[in-house]
Design a protein around this motif. Sequence first.
Motif, PDB file in Angstrom:
ATOM      1  N   GLU A  64      -4.863   6.969 -16.698  1.00  0.00           N
ATOM      2  CA  GLU A  64      -3.694   6.157 -16.287  1.00  0.00           C
ATOM      3  C   GLU A  64      -4.238   4.951 -15.498  1.00  0.00           C
ATOM      4  OE1 GLU A  64      -1.557   5.528 -18.347  1.00  0.00           O
ATOM      5  OE2 GLU A  64      -1.165   7.642 -19.347  1.00  0.00           O
ATOM      6  N   ARG A  65      -4.935   5.276 -14.337  1.00  0.00           N
ATOM      7  CA  ARG A  65      -5.279   4.348 -13.340  1.00  0.00           C
ATOM      8  C   ARG A  65      -4.051   3.564 -12.806  1.00  0.00           C
ATOM      9  NH1 ARG A  65     -11.090   4.556 -12.271  1.00  0.00           N
ATOM     10  NH2 ARG A  65     -11.850   6.002 -13.767  1.00  0.00           N
ATOM     11  N   PRO A  66      -3.173   4.062 -12.153  1.00  0.00           N
ATOM     12  CA  PRO A  66      -1.979   3.394 -11.620  1.00  0.00           C
ATOM     13  C   PRO A  66      -2.364   2.834 -10.266  1.00  0.00           C
ATOM     14  CG  PRO A  66      -1.829   5.900 -11.101  1.00  0.00           C
ATOM     15  CD  PRO A  66      -3.049   5.670 -12.014  1.00  0.00           C
ATOM     16  N   GLN A  67      -1.815   1.702 -10.074  1.00  0.00           N
ATOM     17  CA  GLN A  67      -1.734   0.836  -8.870  1.00  0.00           C
ATOM     18  C   GLN A  67      -1.123   1.629  -7.649  1.00  0.00           C
ATOM     19  OE1 GLN A  67      -0.836  -2.354 -11.824  1.00  0.00           O
ATOM     20  NE2 GLN A  67      -2.032  -3.855 -10.126  1.00  0.00           N
ATOM     21  N   ALA A  68       0.068   2.280  -7.921  1.00  0.00           N
ATOM     22  CA  ALA A  68       0.805   2.766  -6.754  1.00  0.00           C
ATOM     23  C   ALA A  68       1.570   4.047  -7.281  1.00  0.00           C
ATOM     24  CB  ALA A  68       1.667   1.735  -6.357  1.00  0.00           C
ATOM     25  N   VAL A 108      -5.922   4.235  -6.305  1.00  0.00           N
ATOM     26  CA  VAL A 108      -4.483   3.639  -6.073  1.00  0.00           C
ATOM     27  C   VAL A 108      -4.396   2.853  -4.567  1.00  0.00           C
ATOM     28  CG1 VAL A 108      -2.196   4.783  -5.541  1.00  0.00           C
ATOM     29  CG2 VAL A 108      -3.562   5.694  -7.305  1.00  0.00           C
ATOM     30  N   GLU A 109      -3.669   1.898  -4.685  1.00  0.00           N
ATOM     31  CA  GLU A 109      -3.403   0.844  -3.579  1.00  0.00           C
ATOM     32  C   GLU A 109      -2.159   1.317  -2.435  1.00  0.00           C
ATOM     33  OE1 GLU A 109      -2.807  -2.938  -5.332  1.00  0.00           O
ATOM     34  OE2 GLU A 109      -4.565  -2.727  -6.487  1.00  0.00           O
ATOM     35  N   LEU A 160      -5.932   3.900   2.238  1.00  0.00           N
ATOM     36  CA  LEU A 160      -4.683   3.923   1.208  1.00  0.00           C
ATOM     37  C   LEU A 160      -3.399   3.551   2.116  1.00  0.00           C
ATOM     38  CD1 LEU A 160      -3.596   5.190  -1.361  1.00  0.00           C
ATOM     39  CD2 LEU A 160      -3.485   7.314  -0.418  1.00  0.00           C
ATOM     40  N   ARG A 161      -2.654   2.750   1.647  1.00  0.00           N
ATOM     41  CA  ARG A 161      -1.380   2.194   2.224  1.00  0.00           C
ATOM     42  C   ARG A 161      -0.517   3.008   2.025  1.00  0.00           C
ATOM     43  NH1 ARG A 161      -1.342  -2.365  -1.427  1.00  0.00           N
ATOM     44  NH2 ARG A 161       0.617  -2.857  -0.334  1.00  0.00           N
TER      45      ARG A 161
END
Length: 307
Positions: A64-68, A108-109, A160-161
């Motif tokens: 899925e490669r989520p951003q968050a 993930v950011e 990682l934020r």
Amino acid sequence: MKVLVTGGAGFIGSHIVDKLIARGDDVVIVDNLSTGDESYIHPEASFYRMNIEDERILEVFERERPQAVIHQAAQSAVPVSVEDPIRDAQINIQGTIRVLEGCRRYGVEKVVYASSAAVYGNPEYLPIDEKHPVRPLSPYGISKYTPEHYLHAYHELYGLRYTIFRYANVYGIRQVAKGEGAVISIFIDRLLKGEDLIIFGDGEQTRDYIYVDDVANANVAALSQADGEVLNLGTGKSTSLNDLVKTLQAVSGKEIQPVYGEERPGDIKYSYFDNRRALERLDWTPAVGLETGLKQTYEYYKECMGR
């Protein structure tokens, strides 16, 4: 933005998912449905039924490669954590590490993490702010606090934020009527069934009750704000159980005569949050007052029982 929500079929998580999709985000849900409900899953979300401690969750991140990530999934019952602290730690600590490894490996950011007021233990002063000593009294409190350290470490090591929310007593529609934090749904459930409302002690014990819609809005806001912050998420208002019953009587139109029992050993008497830091760091403020929130919750459960 593509957002993965763990526990996205649950009480709080499903509301977060609804808000994300309403604003146009692509949402992926991971939930084992142990306390969640399949009927709460938004039809536009992708859904994976699995435990967060399952190593297969890494395959979800890869696919899925989520951003968050908004991480809501947890073992959340204090008695369960006392009876089986190993299982509690497997879900809340090891499961969170598994989620963080997915974040690290697949780019993930930002992570928004749901912690708990349970990390504080018995309050040394009120209202409780984020500088209050952390002395959890249960394995649950420990297992919710430990991942806060991992989040800080993953930020320092991998960039990682994160934002950490320590929740007050969240209430509202879709809440299961059991557990320490679910006094409102328990009261409404008993009221609609014609059963007595039982209060342990004199009813003067206080909590900070925040409506689920406000909590969901804060989680969505944190995707782009409050990096590196630990924030108390509550209303900043103290409400006693006796006052809660009076308000519930007003919104339901039913006469309520609660039954008072012996005070339970270990129960915290007074607790509510200082939420000023959340108000300052987020473009957010709790918008739903207790009377409004109780009315919406009561009407929801009344309709459910009618069906």
